[in-house]
Design a protein around this motif. Structure first.
Motif, PDB file in Angstrom:
ATOM      1  N   GLY A 178       1.926   8.633  16.764  1.00 34.80           N
ATOM      2  CA  GLY A 178       2.439   8.803  15.407  1.00 34.80           C
ATOM      3  C   GLY A 178       3.186   7.578  14.905  1.00 34.80           C
ATOM      4  N   VAL A 179       4.030   7.009  15.754  1.00 35.20           N
ATOM      5  CA  VAL A 179       4.796   5.828  15.359  1.00 35.20           C
ATOM      6  C   VAL A 179       3.871   4.633  15.133  1.00 35.20           C
ATOM      7  N   ILE A 180       2.951   4.418  16.048  1.00 37.51           N
ATOM      8  CA  ILE A 180       2.025   3.287  15.902  1.00 37.51           C
ATOM      9  C   ILE A 180       1.129   3.470  14.679  1.00 37.51           C
ATOM     10  N   SER A 181       0.666   4.695  14.437  1.00 37.10           N
ATOM     11  CA  SER A 181      -0.170   4.956  13.257  1.00 37.10           C
ATOM     12  C   SER A 181       0.595   4.686  11.967  1.00 37.10           C
ATOM     13  N   GLY A 182       1.834   5.112  11.913  1.00 39.70           N
ATOM     14  CA  GLY A 182       2.645   4.872  10.729  1.00 39.70           C
ATOM     15  C   GLY A 182       2.877   3.396  10.467  1.00 39.70           C
ATOM     16  N   ILE A 183       3.162   2.650  11.524  1.00 46.91           N
ATOM     17  CA  ILE A 183       3.400   1.218  11.374  1.00 46.91           C
ATOM     18  C   ILE A 183       2.134   0.498  10.933  1.00 46.91           C
ATOM     19  N   LEU A 184       1.008   0.822  11.563  1.00 48.72           N
ATOM     20  CA  LEU A 184      -0.249   0.162  11.202  1.00 48.72           C
ATOM     21  C   LEU A 184      -0.670   0.491   9.777  1.00 48.72           C
ATOM     22  N   LEU A 185      -0.568   1.743   9.384  1.00 51.86           N
ATOM     23  CA  LEU A 185      -0.958   2.129   8.031  1.00 51.86           C
ATOM     24  C   LEU A 185      -0.073   1.451   6.996  1.00 51.86           C
ATOM     25  N   PHE A 186       1.212   1.374   7.264  1.00 50.00           N
ATOM     26  CA  PHE A 186       2.129   0.696   6.348  1.00 50.00           C
ATOM     27  C   PHE A 186       1.798  -0.788   6.235  1.00 50.00           C
ATOM     28  N   GLY A 187       1.563  -1.426   7.362  1.00 49.75           N
ATOM     29  CA  GLY A 187       1.234  -2.852   7.363  1.00 49.75           C
ATOM     30  C   GLY A 187      -0.073  -3.150   6.644  1.00 49.75           C
ATOM     31  N   PHE A 188      -1.106  -2.347   6.908  1.00 53.82           N
ATOM     32  CA  PHE A 188      -2.397  -2.575   6.254  1.00 53.82           C
ATOM     33  C   PHE A 188      -2.326  -2.309   4.760  1.00 53.82           C
ATOM     34  N   THR A 189      -1.475  -1.383   4.352  1.00 56.45           N
ATOM     35  CA  THR A 189      -1.302  -1.140   2.919  1.00 56.45           C
ATOM     36  C   THR A 189      -0.648  -2.340   2.248  1.00 56.45           C
ATOM     37  N   LEU A 190       0.343  -2.922   2.896  1.00 52.70           N
ATOM     38  CA  LEU A 190       0.986  -4.113   2.336  1.00 52.70           C
ATOM     39  C   LEU A 190       0.030  -5.301   2.299  1.00 52.70           C
ATOM     40  N   VAL A 191      -0.812  -5.439   3.318  1.00 51.85           N
ATOM     41  CA  VAL A 191      -1.803  -6.521   3.329  1.00 51.85           C
ATOM     42  C   VAL A 191      -2.813  -6.310   2.211  1.00 51.85           C
ATOM     43  N   ALA A 192      -3.243  -5.073   2.008  1.00 50.56           N
ATOM     44  CA  ALA A 192      -4.198  -4.785   0.930  1.00 50.56           C
ATOM     45  C   ALA A 192      -3.599  -5.112  -0.435  1.00 50.56           C
ATOM     46  N   ALA A 193      -2.334  -4.815  -0.633  1.00 52.63           N
ATOM     47  CA  ALA A 193      -1.682  -5.146  -1.902  1.00 52.63           C
ATOM     48  C   ALA A 193      -1.567  -6.656  -2.079  1.00 52.63           C
ATOM     49  N   ALA A 194      -1.305  -7.373  -1.002  1.00 55.19           N
ATOM     50  CA  ALA A 194      -1.207  -8.831  -1.089  1.00 55.19           C
ATOM     51  C   ALA A 194      -2.558  -9.458  -1.416  1.00 55.19           C
ATOM     52  N   VAL A 195      -3.621  -8.917  -0.838  1.00 55.95           N
ATOM     53  CA  VAL A 195      -4.956  -9.430  -1.113  1.00 55.95           C
ATOM     54  C   VAL A 195      -5.376  -9.104  -2.545  1.00 55.95           C
ATOM     55  N   TYR A 196      -4.940  -7.967  -3.057  1.00 51.78           N
ATOM     56  CA  TYR A 196      -5.323  -7.519  -4.400  1.00 51.78           C
ATOM     57  C   TYR A 196      -4.475  -8.168  -5.504  1.00 51.78           C
ATOM     58  N   SER A 197      -3.377  -8.811  -5.142  1.00 52.21           N
ATOM     59  CA  SER A 197      -2.471  -9.401  -6.132  1.00 52.21           C
ATOM     60  C   SER A 197      -3.127 -10.430  -7.057  1.00 52.21           C
ATOM     61  N   PRO A 198      -3.987 -11.330  -6.563  1.00 50.13           N
ATOM     62  CA  PRO A 198      -4.607 -12.285  -7.502  1.00 50.13           C
ATOM     63  C   PRO A 198      -5.474 -11.613  -8.580  1.00 50.13           C
ATOM     64  N   GLN A 199      -6.139 -10.522  -8.248  1.00 53.95           N
ATOM     65  CA  GLN A 199      -6.934  -9.818  -9.249  1.00 53.95           C
ATOM     66  C   GLN A 199      -6.042  -9.145 -10.285  1.00 53.95           C
ATOM     67  N   VAL A 200      -4.890  -8.664  -9.848  1.00 56.41           N
ATOM     68  CA  VAL A 200      -3.961  -8.030 -10.785  1.00 56.41           C
ATOM     69  C   VAL A 200      -3.375  -9.077 -11.726  1.00 56.41           C
ATOM     70  N   ARG A 201      -3.185 -10.288 -11.229  1.00 54.08           N
ATOM     71  CA  ARG A 201      -2.651 -11.358 -12.080  1.00 54.08           C
ATOM     72  C   ARG A 201      -3.618 -11.659 -13.226  1.00 54.08           C
ATOM     73  N   GLU A 202      -4.920 -11.643 -12.952  1.00 55.57           N
ATOM     74  CA  GLU A 202      -5.910 -11.929 -13.988  1.00 55.57           C
ATOM     75  C   GLU A 202      -6.020 -10.801 -15.008  1.00 55.57           C
ATOM     76  N   THR A 203      -5.913  -9.566 -14.563  1.00 61.33           N
ATOM     77  CA  THR A 203      -6.072  -8.427 -15.471  1.00 61.33           C
ATOM     78  C   THR A 203      -4.780  -8.051 -16.169  1.00 61.33           C
ATOM     79  N   GLY A 204      -3.670  -8.497 -15.654  1.00 61.82           N
ATOM     80  CA  GLY A 204      -2.374  -8.172 -16.255  1.00 61.82           C
ATOM     81  C   GLY A 204      -1.585  -7.222 -15.385  1.00 61.82           C
ATOM     82  N   TYR A 205      -0.302  -7.425 -15.370  1.00 61.87           N
ATOM     83  CA  TYR A 205       0.573  -6.595 -14.549  1.00 61.87           C
ATOM     84  C   TYR A 205       1.869  -6.336 -15.294  1.00 61.87           C
ATOM     85  N   SER A 206       2.608  -5.389 -14.805  1.00 63.68           N
ATOM     86  CA  SER A 206       3.867  -4.997 -15.418  1.00 63.68           C
ATOM     87  C   SER A 206       4.949  -6.023 -15.075  1.00 63.68           C
TER      88      SER A 206
END
Length: 96
Positions: free
Chosen positions: A10-38
């Motif tokens: 449970g602890v390892i799953s939580g840490i991995l899921l949290f980390g991969f979510t943050l990595v996905a947001a970091a990878v998606y950030s350049p596309q959000v910059r082009e389309t507009g962000y808050s």
């Protein structure tokens, strides 16, 4: 033993899921910059919001449940090791 393994998973799953979510947001950030962000939230938080809040909530849930299971397993082992040993070595009372 089952609680210890379940808690670790449970602890390892939580840490991995949290980390991969943050990595996905970091990878998606350049596309959000082009389309507009808050401007209120900023670039990264806007990308994290679009990736989803559900993975963050699930990761926190897995982490907390895992910690609870780990503490339960550790507490049970600690009680079995120290309290039962203390009862066996306790001197008998003298009879009057």
């Amino acid at each position: 033993m089952k609680q210890l393994i379940g808690g670790g998973i449970g602890v390892i799953s939580g840490i991995l899921l949290f980390g991969f979510t943050l990595v996905a947001a970091a990878v998606y950030s350049p596309q959000v910059r082009e389309t507009g962000y808050s401007r209120e939230f900023g670039l990264f938080l806007s990308a994290l919001w679009e990736v989803g809040v559900v993975p963050i909530v699930l990761s926190v849930f897995f982490f907390i449940i895992g910690l609870v299971l780990l503490f339960k397993a550790t507490d049970n082992e600690w009680k079995a090791k120290y309290f039962l040993a203390a009862e066996e070595t306790k001197p008998k009372e003298k009879e009057l």
